[in-house]
Structures are given as structure tokens and as C-alpha cells.
Design an enzyme around this catalytic site. Structure first.
Site, PDB file in Angstrom:
ATOM      1  N   HIS A 117       0.824  -1.215   0.000  1.00 27.73           N
ATOM      2  CA  HIS A 117       0.000   0.000   0.000  1.00 27.73           C
ATOM      3  C   HIS A 117       0.853   1.257   0.000  1.00 27.73           C
ATOM      4  CE1 HIS A 117      -3.587  -2.465   1.675  1.00 27.73           C
ATOM      5  NE2 HIS A 117      -3.475  -2.572   0.368  1.00 27.73           N
ATOM      6  N   GLU A 214      -7.053 -10.419  18.208  1.00 23.75           N
ATOM      7  CA  GLU A 214      -8.392 -11.031  18.313  1.00 23.75           C
ATOM      8  C   GLU A 214      -8.707 -11.681  16.976  1.00 23.75           C
ATOM      9  OE1 GLU A 214      -9.761  -7.321  19.449  1.00 23.75           O
ATOM     10  OE2 GLU A 214      -9.686  -6.508  17.435  1.00 23.75           O
TER      11      GLU A 214
HETATM   12  C1  BV8 Z   1      -9.132  -1.525  -4.977  1.00 28.90           C
HETATM   13  C2  BV8 Z   1      -2.956   2.872   2.694  1.00 28.90           C
HETATM   14  C3  BV8 Z   1     -10.177  -1.372  -7.023  1.00 28.90           C
HETATM   15  C4  BV8 Z   1      -3.690   4.127   3.043  1.00 28.90           C
HETATM   16  C5  BV8 Z   1      -4.772   1.301   2.711  1.00 28.90           C
HETATM   17  C6  BV8 Z   1     -15.786   1.100  -2.880  1.00 28.90           C
HETATM   18  C7  BV8 Z   1     -15.035   1.887  -3.745  1.00 28.90           C
HETATM   19  C8  BV8 Z   1     -13.734   1.537  -4.125  1.00 28.90           C
HETATM   20  C9  BV8 Z   1     -13.172   0.387  -3.610  1.00 28.90           C
HETATM   21  C10 BV8 Z   1     -13.915  -0.366  -2.732  1.00 28.90           C
HETATM   22  C11 BV8 Z   1     -15.209  -0.055  -2.375  1.00 28.90           C
HETATM   23  N1  BV8 Z   1     -15.664  -1.005  -1.508  1.00 28.90           N
HETATM   24  C12 BV8 Z   1     -14.693  -1.910  -1.316  1.00 28.90           C
HETATM   25  C13 BV8 Z   1     -13.647  -1.550  -2.045  1.00 28.90           C
HETATM   26  C14 BV8 Z   1     -12.379  -2.211  -2.120  1.00 28.90           C
HETATM   27  C15 BV8 Z   1     -11.495  -1.539  -1.071  1.00 28.90           C
HETATM   28  C16 BV8 Z   1     -11.789  -2.208   0.239  1.00 28.90           C
HETATM   29  O1  BV8 Z   1     -11.373  -3.344   0.440  1.00 28.90           O
HETATM   30  N2  BV8 Z   1     -12.493  -1.469   1.125  1.00 28.90           N
HETATM   31  C17 BV8 Z   1     -12.836  -2.037   2.424  1.00 28.90           C
HETATM   32  C18 BV8 Z   1     -13.052  -0.879   3.424  1.00 28.90           C
HETATM   33  C19 BV8 Z   1     -14.081  -2.900   2.287  1.00 28.90           C
HETATM   34  N3  BV8 Z   1     -10.140  -1.753  -1.496  1.00 28.90           N
HETATM   35  C20 BV8 Z   1      -9.546  -0.832  -2.258  1.00 28.90           C
HETATM   36  O2  BV8 Z   1     -10.013   0.245  -2.550  1.00 28.90           O
HETATM   37  C21 BV8 Z   1      -8.192  -1.276  -2.804  1.00 28.90           C
HETATM   38  N4  BV8 Z   1      -8.187  -1.025  -4.200  1.00 28.90           N
HETATM   39  O3  BV8 Z   1     -10.029  -2.243  -4.633  1.00 28.90           O
HETATM   40  O4  BV8 Z   1      -9.003  -1.112  -6.237  1.00 28.90           O
HETATM   41  C22 BV8 Z   1      -9.806  -1.129  -8.390  1.00 28.90           C
HETATM   42  C23 BV8 Z   1      -9.652  -2.212  -9.228  1.00 28.90           C
HETATM   43  C24 BV8 Z   1      -9.352  -1.977 -10.526  1.00 28.90           C
HETATM   44  C25 BV8 Z   1      -9.188  -0.667 -10.971  1.00 28.90           C
HETATM   45  C26 BV8 Z   1      -9.307   0.409 -10.101  1.00 28.90           C
HETATM   46  C27 BV8 Z   1      -9.614   0.183  -8.790  1.00 28.90           C
HETATM   47  C28 BV8 Z   1      -7.068  -0.477  -2.173  1.00 28.90           C
HETATM   48  C29 BV8 Z   1      -7.069  -0.699  -0.695  1.00 28.90           C
HETATM   49  C30 BV8 Z   1      -5.835  -0.046  -0.090  1.00 28.90           C
HETATM   50  C31 BV8 Z   1      -6.259   1.099   0.784  1.00 28.90           C
HETATM   51  N5  BV8 Z   1      -5.090   1.632   1.486  1.00 28.90           N
HETATM   52  N6  BV8 Z   1      -3.662   1.748   3.289  1.00 28.90           N
HETATM   53  C32 BV8 Z   1      -3.278   4.628   4.399  1.00 28.90           C
HETATM   54  O5  BV8 Z   1      -2.612   3.898   5.167  1.00 28.90           O
HETATM   55  O6  BV8 Z   1      -3.644   5.767   4.697  1.00 28.90           O
HETATM   56  S1  BV8 Z   1      -5.735   0.239   3.559  1.00 28.90           S
HETATM   57  C33 BV8 Z   1      -5.387   0.228   5.210  1.00 28.90           C
HETATM   58  O7  BV8 Z   1      -6.468  -0.384   5.918  1.00 28.90           O
HETATM   59  C34 BV8 Z   1      -4.253  -0.693   5.604  1.00 28.90           C
HETATM   60  O8  BV8 Z   1      -3.180  -0.556   4.721  1.00 28.90           O
HETATM   61  C35 BV8 Z   1      -4.842  -2.064   5.595  1.00 28.90           C
HETATM   62  O9  BV8 Z   1      -4.773  -2.642   4.328  1.00 28.90           O
HETATM   63  C36 BV8 Z   1      -6.295  -1.783   5.839  1.00 28.90           C
HETATM   64  C37 BV8 Z   1      -6.842  -2.495   7.058  1.00 28.90           C
HETATM   65  O10 BV8 Z   1      -6.044  -2.198   8.104  1.00 28.90           O
HETATM   66  P1  BV8 Z   1      -5.342  -3.367   8.981  1.00 28.90           P
HETATM   67  O11 BV8 Z   1      -3.901  -3.349   8.639  1.00 28.90           O
HETATM   68  O12 BV8 Z   1      -6.018  -4.669   8.915  1.00 28.90           O
HETATM   69  O13 BV8 Z   1      -5.569  -2.726  10.375  1.00 28.90           O
HETATM   70  P2  BV8 Z   1      -6.884  -2.788  11.233  1.00 28.90           P
HETATM   71  O14 BV8 Z   1      -6.828  -1.665  12.192  1.00 28.90           O
HETATM   72  O15 BV8 Z   1      -8.078  -2.923  10.343  1.00 28.90           O
HETATM   73  O16 BV8 Z   1      -6.712  -4.158  12.005  1.00 28.90           O
HETATM   74  C38 BV8 Z   1      -5.631  -4.326  12.878  1.00 28.90           C
HETATM   75  C39 BV8 Z   1      -5.720  -5.737  13.387  1.00 28.90           C
HETATM   76  O17 BV8 Z   1      -4.600  -5.972  14.241  1.00 28.90           O
HETATM   77  C40 BV8 Z   1      -6.963  -5.997  14.225  1.00 28.90           C
HETATM   78  O18 BV8 Z   1      -7.525  -7.228  13.849  1.00 28.90           O
HETATM   79  C41 BV8 Z   1      -6.437  -6.069  15.659  1.00 28.90           C
HETATM   80  O19 BV8 Z   1      -7.139  -7.023  16.438  1.00 28.90           O
HETATM   81  C42 BV8 Z   1      -5.036  -6.546  15.452  1.00 28.90           C
HETATM   82  N7  BV8 Z   1      -4.083  -6.090  16.468  1.00 28.90           N
HETATM   83  C43 BV8 Z   1      -4.101  -4.935  17.180  1.00 28.90           C
HETATM   84  N8  BV8 Z   1      -3.018  -4.888  17.982  1.00 28.90           N
HETATM   85  C44 BV8 Z   1      -2.308  -6.028  17.744  1.00 28.90           C
HETATM   86  C45 BV8 Z   1      -2.974  -6.791  16.778  1.00 28.90           C
HETATM   87  N9  BV8 Z   1      -2.530  -7.975  16.341  1.00 28.90           N
HETATM   88  C46 BV8 Z   1      -1.364  -8.433  16.860  1.00 28.90           C
HETATM   89  N10 BV8 Z   1      -0.660  -7.756  17.786  1.00 28.90           N
HETATM   90  C47 BV8 Z   1      -1.095  -6.563  18.246  1.00 28.90           C
HETATM   91  N11 BV8 Z   1      -0.379  -5.908  19.193  1.00 28.90           N
END
Ligand code: BV8
Length: 248
Positions: A117, A214
């Protein structure tokens, strides 16, 4: 106690998310319940947000760049970097794919890393497309590039609605096709295409392991789920660190 990776001569792919950086003090996306100054992350981290309000988006990333530079890799990052060294020195293969943009894996010593990303420490010109390292933390406004078009700079980050960088998905899938085990650490399994990689690994009948504080959204897709914090679980369970010289 059995280790996640028992022997070093293997092909391992590790994917991480924000959870592995939580113990370094970097807020996760879910932890911040997806908010930043009352903006939903999906609204700020998007091309539409940048064209609507480049100053707001630039400052969102500037603050995260400052924070990332002020934090240090934790024991979880270090364990992943040591696993790579242990495997590569035994003739195995290792790839780290991270969803994180904070740069902490490279600072911990990881070598073969795909920042799928992008990176907070890299900017891109919106006019000429040039990509370059950028650790400046003093520019409140998005600066203009010194190219003839004087293009506005943007973070070299994959925003919601944007595709991954050319070639990255192919490299990641190729590594998973060849691997013995796919290990996913610290991610909620919500954002695609990253969250779909475990499905791809399963379709090839690879061993899949999840280490998370979790149960993530897609926990049932993993052969093994280890509940716990990366900074505690990985040093103890990732690989046999004390007798690593003896293994063949
Ligand atoms: C794409 C950079 C399509 C930015 C990130 C509507 C419109 C457009 C697209 C979409 C749409 N609906 C859905 C989509 C697809 C979309 C998507 O998946 N959306 C989600 C919300 C449903 N995806 C995209 O848009 C991707 N591109 O689809 O392109 C396309 C195709 C062809 C042509 C053109 C376009 C691009 C997605 C990338 C977005 N960028 N990051 C920035 O950082 O500012 S995403 C960002 O959030 C992260 O990088 C990561 O990927 C994502 C989720 O975050 P996590 O890393 O999982 O973190 P989170 O907080 O969620 O969870 C943490 C976990 O750790 C928890 O489970 C917790 O329990 C655990 N934890 C906490 N502490 C600890 C721990 N575990 C272990 N030890 C600890 N101590």
C-alpha cells in the site's frame, strides 16, 4: 511448545497489517475506529479526497509520517526480520508483504519487503509521475514538484479505490504459489485485495497461519489461529531462535 516455522529450509510468505505496529505506538485503523480528526479513513485516504482538499489529505499523511519517524520497531517487527535471516541463511525463500506504510519493517532489518500500500516516506508527482523518497516533515502544504509541469506532490500510497502498484500483485501471488506456508499477522482481514490473499493460498492448499490480538473477520480461513499480541507471541513462537544454528 511447537514453533510456527519449525525448520529454516522452507519457502515462507508473511503478510502484516497495522496490528504489528500497534506496540510501537502507531494506532491501528480499527483501533482508531477508522477515524482521524472526525474524518473516516476511507474518506481521507482516497483520490477524491485529495482532489477535493489536498491540504487536508497532505496534512493527514504528514502527521502520520512524523509519528512513524518518531516510533521504533517492536519485538514483533524484529522477530519477522530474524525469521527472514534464519530462513535465507539456510537456503530457504522469504517474502514479507506489508499493508503498513510506516516503514518499521525495513527499519527492523527486513530485506525482501513489498509495501503493497506504499510508504509514508515516499512522494509522487501528480503531473510527471516521478516517485522519490521524501522524509520532509516541515511542509504544511502539498509542495509542487520541480518538473516543467510543476505538478502537485501526493503521498505514494495506494488509496481506497486505487489499484496496487503495477507488478506487485503478480509478485505476491507468484511467491504464494511457490510457498510452503503463508503467515498473516496483525490485520483485521477487511480490506481487499490484501484480505483475499488467504483465499488464494487456500486454493493452492498452502498451510495458513494467523497471529492476531483477536479473531479477524476471515479467521475461519486459516489452518491455525494464534490469539495474542505480535510483540509477545512472535519472539516466543515464530521459530526456534535459541538453537537456530543447529537446524538444517
Ligand atoms: C481496490 C494505505 C479497485 C492508506 C490502505 C468502494 C469503492 C472503491 C473500492 C472499494 C469499495 N468497496 C470496497 C472496495 C475495495 C477496497 C476495500 O477493500 N475497502 C474495504 C473498506 C471494504 N479496497 C480498495 O479500494 C483497494 N483497491 O479495490 O481497487 C480497483 C480495481 C481496478 C481498478 C481500479 C480500482 C485499495 C485498498 C488499499 C487502501 N489503502 N492503506 C493509508 O494507510 O492511509 S488500507 C489500510 O487499511 C491498511 O493498509 C490495511 O490494508 C487496511 C486495514 O487495516 P489493517 O492493517 O487490517 O488494520 P486494522 O486496524 O483494520 O486491524 C488491525 C488488526 O490488528 C486488528 O484485527 C487487531 O485485532 C489486530 N491487532 C491490534 N493490535 C495487535 C494486533 N494484532 C497483533 N498484535 C497486536 N499488538
Amino acid at each position: 511448545m511447537n514453533w510456527i516455522v519449525e525448520k529454516p529450509k522452507q519457502r515462507i510468505v508473511v503478510m502484516t497489517g497495522a496490528g504489528i505496529s500497534a506496540e510501537s505506538g502507531i494506532q491501528t485503523f480499527r483501533g482508531a475506529n477508522g477515524l482521524w480528526e472526525n474524518h473516516r479513513i476511507e474518506e481521507v485516504a482516497s483520490p477524491a479526497a485529495f482532489s477535493r482538499d489536498p491540504v487536508l489529505v497532505w496534512n493527514f499523511y504528514l502527521q502520520r509520517r512524523r509519528q512513524a519517524l518518531s516510533c521504533r520497531p517492536n519485538a514483533g517487527h524484529l522477530a519477522v526480520a530474524e525469521l527472514e535471516k534464519w530462513i535465507v541463511s539456510a537456503g530457504g525463500d522469504f517474502l514479507l508483504v506489508t499493508q503498513n506504510v510506516d516503514g518499521l519493517h525495513s527499519r527492523a532489518g527486513s530485506g525482501n519487503v513489498i509495501e503493497m500500500h506504499g510508504s509514508l516516506m515516499t512522494s509522487r508527482c501528480t503531473a510527471c509521475g516521478q516517485i522519490f523518497p521524501d522524509k520532509r516533515t516541515d511542509l504544511e502544504l502539498p509542495p509542487r514538484h520541480n518538473c516543467p509541469e510543476k505538478g502537485l506532490l501526493r503521498p505514494h500510497i495506494v488509496w481506497f479505490g486505487e489499484s496496487l502498484f503495477p507488478g506487485d500483485m503478480e509478485r505476491i501471488e507468484c511467491a504464494i504459489e511457490k510457498c510452503d506456508m503463508f503467515i498473516v499477522i496483525g490485520t483485521s482481514g477487511i480490506v481487499y485485495p490484501a484480505a483475499g490473499l488467504v483465499n488464494f493460498a487456500n486454493s493452492l492448499e498452502k498451510r495458513t497461519v494467523c497471529v492476531n490480538k483477536e479473531a479477524p473477520a476471515n479467521v475461519e480461513l486459516f489452518d491455525t489461529f494464534i490469539r495474542g499480541e505480535a510483540g509477545k507471541e512472535l519472539p516466543q513462537r515464530l521459530f526456534p531462535r535459541k538453537n537456530r544454528e543447529g537446524d538444517g
